[in-house]
Write a protein that holds these residues in place. Structure first.
Motif, PDB file in Angstrom:
ATOM      1  N   THR A  44      17.028 -26.953 -34.524  1.00 18.60           N
ATOM      2  CA  THR A  44      17.176 -25.490 -34.522  1.00 18.60           C
ATOM      3  C   THR A  44      15.903 -24.747 -34.144  1.00 18.60           C
ATOM      4  OG1 THR A  44      16.681 -25.416 -36.893  1.00 18.60           O
ATOM      5  CG2 THR A  44      19.004 -25.553 -36.254  1.00 18.60           C
ATOM      6  N   ALA A  45      14.799 -25.448 -33.954  1.00 19.60           N
ATOM      7  CA  ALA A  45      13.525 -24.772 -33.701  1.00 19.60           C
ATOM      8  C   ALA A  45      12.688 -25.507 -32.660  1.00 19.60           C
ATOM      9  CB  ALA A  45      12.723 -24.641 -34.996  1.00 19.60           C
ATOM     10  N   LEU A  46      11.994 -24.720 -31.851  1.00 13.15           N
ATOM     11  CA  LEU A  46      10.973 -25.274 -30.969  1.00 13.15           C
ATOM     12  C   LEU A  46       9.683 -25.457 -31.750  1.00 13.15           C
ATOM     13  CD1 LEU A  46      11.404 -22.900 -27.863  1.00 13.15           C
ATOM     14  CD2 LEU A  46      12.309 -25.224 -28.108  1.00 13.15           C
ATOM     15  N   SER A  47       8.845 -26.370 -31.331  1.00 16.55           N
ATOM     16  CA  SER A  47       7.491 -26.438 -31.865  1.00 16.55           C
ATOM     17  C   SER A  47       6.633 -25.444 -31.087  1.00 16.55           C
ATOM     18  CB  SER A  47       6.923 -27.844 -31.721  1.00 16.55           C
ATOM     19  OG  SER A  47       6.687 -28.136 -30.354  1.00 16.55           O
ATOM     20  N   TYR A  48       5.478 -25.093 -31.636  1.00 17.14           N
ATOM     21  CA  TYR A  48       4.588 -24.173 -30.928  1.00 17.14           C
ATOM     22  C   TYR A  48       4.144 -24.763 -29.591  1.00 17.14           C
ATOM     23  CZ  TYR A  48       4.391 -20.925 -34.821  1.00 17.14           C
ATOM     24  OH  TYR A  48       4.721 -19.996 -35.774  1.00 17.14           O
ATOM     25  N   GLU A  49       4.011 -26.084 -29.517  1.00 20.58           N
ATOM     26  CA  GLU A  49       3.611 -26.728 -28.275  1.00 20.58           C
ATOM     27  C   GLU A  49       4.664 -26.553 -27.174  1.00 20.58           C
ATOM     28  OE1 GLU A  49       3.483 -28.123 -31.246  1.00 20.58           O
ATOM     29  OE2 GLU A  49       1.312 -28.294 -31.537  1.00 20.58           O
ATOM     30  N   GLN A  50       5.921 -26.332 -27.585  1.00 19.65           N
ATOM     31  CA  GLN A  50       7.007 -26.186 -26.609  1.00 19.65           C
ATOM     32  C   GLN A  50       7.175 -24.749 -26.107  1.00 19.65           C
ATOM     33  OE1 GLN A  50      10.012 -27.918 -29.218  1.00 19.65           O
ATOM     34  NE2 GLN A  50      10.290 -29.629 -27.788  1.00 19.65           N
ATOM     35  N   VAL A  51       6.444 -23.821 -26.707  1.00 18.53           N
ATOM     36  CA  VAL A  51       6.553 -22.417 -26.274  1.00 18.53           C
ATOM     37  C   VAL A  51       5.697 -22.240 -25.019  1.00 18.53           C
ATOM     38  CG1 VAL A  51       6.206 -20.006 -26.886  1.00 18.53           C
ATOM     39  CG2 VAL A  51       6.968 -21.647 -28.620  1.00 18.53           C
ATOM     40  N   ASN A  52       6.363 -22.135 -23.875  1.00 19.60           N
ATOM     41  CA  ASN A  52       5.674 -22.022 -22.592  1.00 19.60           C
ATOM     42  C   ASN A  52       5.975 -20.677 -21.943  1.00 19.60           C
ATOM     43  OD1 ASN A  52       8.299 -22.255 -21.605  1.00 19.60           O
ATOM     44  ND2 ASN A  52       8.101 -24.464 -21.238  1.00 19.60           N
ATOM     45  N   ARG A  53       5.570 -20.541 -20.715  1.00 23.27           N
ATOM     46  CA  ARG A  53       5.769 -19.290 -19.966  1.00 23.27           C
ATOM     47  C   ARG A  53       7.234 -18.870 -19.950  1.00 23.27           C
ATOM     48  NH1 ARG A  53       7.097 -18.198 -14.501  1.00 23.27           N
ATOM     49  NH2 ARG A  53       6.174 -16.229 -13.740  1.00 23.27           N
ATOM     50  N   TYR A  54       8.127 -19.835 -19.734  1.00 21.28           N
ATOM     51  CA  TYR A  54       9.552 -19.511 -19.604  1.00 21.28           C
ATOM     52  C   TYR A  54      10.138 -19.048 -20.941  1.00 21.28           C
ATOM     53  CZ  TYR A  54       8.680 -21.965 -15.282  1.00 21.28           C
ATOM     54  OH  TYR A  54       8.143 -22.339 -14.080  1.00 21.28           O
ATOM     55  N   VAL A  55       9.703 -19.648 -22.021  1.00 20.38           N
ATOM     56  CA  VAL A  55      10.173 -19.225 -23.346  1.00 20.38           C
ATOM     57  C   VAL A  55       9.700 -17.802 -23.642  1.00 20.38           C
ATOM     58  CG1 VAL A  55      10.030 -19.667 -25.829  1.00 20.38           C
ATOM     59  CG2 VAL A  55      10.273 -21.582 -24.226  1.00 20.38           C
ATOM     60  N   ILE A  56       8.436 -17.517 -23.350  1.00 18.55           N
ATOM     61  CA  ILE A  56       7.895 -16.176 -23.589  1.00 18.55           C
ATOM     62  C   ILE A  56       8.637 -15.130 -22.755  1.00 18.55           C
ATOM     63  CG2 ILE A  56       5.872 -14.685 -23.294  1.00 18.55           C
ATOM     64  CD1 ILE A  56       5.621 -16.480 -25.710  1.00 18.55           C
ATOM     65  N   LEU A  57       8.834 -15.415 -21.480  1.00 16.74           N
ATOM     66  CA  LEU A  57       9.487 -14.441 -20.601  1.00 16.74           C
ATOM     67  C   LEU A  57      10.965 -14.273 -20.922  1.00 16.74           C
ATOM     68  CD1 LEU A  57       7.826 -15.302 -17.163  1.00 16.74           C
ATOM     69  CD2 LEU A  57       7.324 -13.384 -18.698  1.00 16.74           C
ATOM     70  N   ASP A  58      11.552 -15.249 -21.599  1.00 17.27           N
ATOM     71  CA  ASP A  58      12.981 -15.192 -21.923  1.00 17.27           C
ATOM     72  C   ASP A  58      13.253 -14.533 -23.277  1.00 17.27           C
ATOM     73  OD1 ASP A  58      15.672 -15.757 -21.191  1.00 17.27           O
ATOM     74  OD2 ASP A  58      15.692 -17.426 -22.621  1.00 17.27           O
ATOM     75  N   HIS A  59      12.198 -14.140 -23.987  1.00 18.90           N
ATOM     76  CA  HIS A  59      12.370 -13.526 -25.304  1.00 18.90           C
ATOM     77  C   HIS A  59      11.453 -12.309 -25.407  1.00 18.90           C
ATOM     78  CE1 HIS A  59      13.742 -17.696 -25.876  1.00 18.90           C
ATOM     79  NE2 HIS A  59      14.592 -17.163 -26.738  1.00 18.90           N
ATOM     80  N   LEU A  60      12.055 -11.136 -25.368  1.00 18.20           N
ATOM     81  CA  LEU A  60      11.249  -9.910 -25.284  1.00 18.20           C
ATOM     82  C   LEU A  60      10.800  -9.395 -26.647  1.00 18.20           C
ATOM     83  CD1 LEU A  60      13.043  -7.973 -22.419  1.00 18.20           C
ATOM     84  CD2 LEU A  60      11.165  -9.622 -22.310  1.00 18.20           C
ATOM     85  N   LEU A  61      11.474  -9.804 -27.707  1.00 17.23           N
ATOM     86  CA  LEU A  61      11.039  -9.462 -29.060  1.00 17.23           C
ATOM     87  C   LEU A  61      10.457 -10.719 -29.697  1.00 17.23           C
ATOM     88  CD1 LEU A  61      10.882  -7.685 -31.627  1.00 17.23           C
ATOM     89  CD2 LEU A  61      13.248  -8.350 -32.107  1.00 17.23           C
TER      90      LEU A  61
END
Length: 243
Positions: free
Chosen positions: A153-170
């Motif tokens: 149910t969760a990503l690790s912080y290491e998995q948060v990349n450019r695409y994750v950031i751009l896909d979540h505005l809040l």
């Protein structure tokens, strides 16, 4: 005169005590509000067995779930969230648990809506996150959790990349990282990919501008802290105590 208080651990910093004392003074009410600082869950049983004359209580970390077995009734929203931050004591001494955190969050978020896309990245998976997710689900947001370790149910912080950031505005910081006095601490996400479509909402309110917020603002994102959420949940608690 009525007696109110806050249950928590190491709560000298408490927002609630100062807020309600000022509120009582402004309303000309001879009420009291005190911190009930309990060192461990083991102290909850003794407190509830001997609690003298409270009309209402707030609850903060780490006891928002631990208080539930000591209550006579749960509001459906609190039951769904699995956490209580407001307790109403009725005239016949029944204890009813509510959660007003979700209400406070929605009130604080409203001035920033609508976003370009209803998508939220929730940093942290603890009790604070549960109330935020309840609120966002009711607003039809897509939700992605981030935790220290990856799971179903969760990503690790290491998995948060450019695409994750751009896909979540809040992006909501539901961790205590950055709270005074460790003000330089902040969630480890790639801030360089933020832009002016993003909103960073930090549940931390001390300091007024956290490092999480500053790093977002430097990239053009809108930012806000948890103060208005606290005010919203406190006012909802006051309404419940007097209903």
């Amino acid at each position: 005169m009525a007696r109110f208080g806050l249950i928590g651990k190491n709560i000298d910093y408490s927002f609630s005590r100062g807020y309600f004392k000022e509120k009582f003074q402004n309303l000309g009410l001879d009420h009291t509000y005190e911190n009930v600082d309990l060192p461990s869950e083991a102290n909850l049983e003794h407190f509830f067995a001997n609690m003298p004359g409270f009309k209402g209580l707030n609850v903060t970390i780490p006891y928002k779930s631990a208080v539930i077995p000591f209550l006579d009734e749960l509001d459906p929203v609190a039951e769904s969230i699995g956490a209580v931050n407001t307790i109403k004591i009725t005239a016949d001494n029944r204890r009813i648990g509510f959660n007003t955190d979700h209400h406070g969050f929605v009130k604080a978020l409203e001035p920033f809506l609508p976003l370009e896309d209803r998508s939220a990245l929730i940093l942290g998976t603890g009790g604070a996150a549960a109330a935020i997710v309840h609120a966002l689900a009711n607003l039809d947001f897509r939700i992605q959790f981030v935790s220290r370790e990856a799971s179903e149910t969760a990503l690790s912080y290491e998995q948060v990349n450019r695409y994750v950031i751009l896909d979540h505005l809040l992006i909501v910081n539901c961790t205590p990282l950055g709270t005074f006095p460790k003000v330089e601490a902040h969630p480890d996400i790639p801030y360089d990919f933020l832009n002016n479509n993003h909103l960073l909402f930090d549940l931390v309110y001390n300091p007024e501008e956290t490092t999480f917020m500053r790093l977002g603002a430097e990239r053009g994102a809108r930012v806000t802290n948890g103060y208005k959420m606290l005010v919203g949940q406190a006012e909802k608690a006051w309404e419940i105590w007097n209903s």
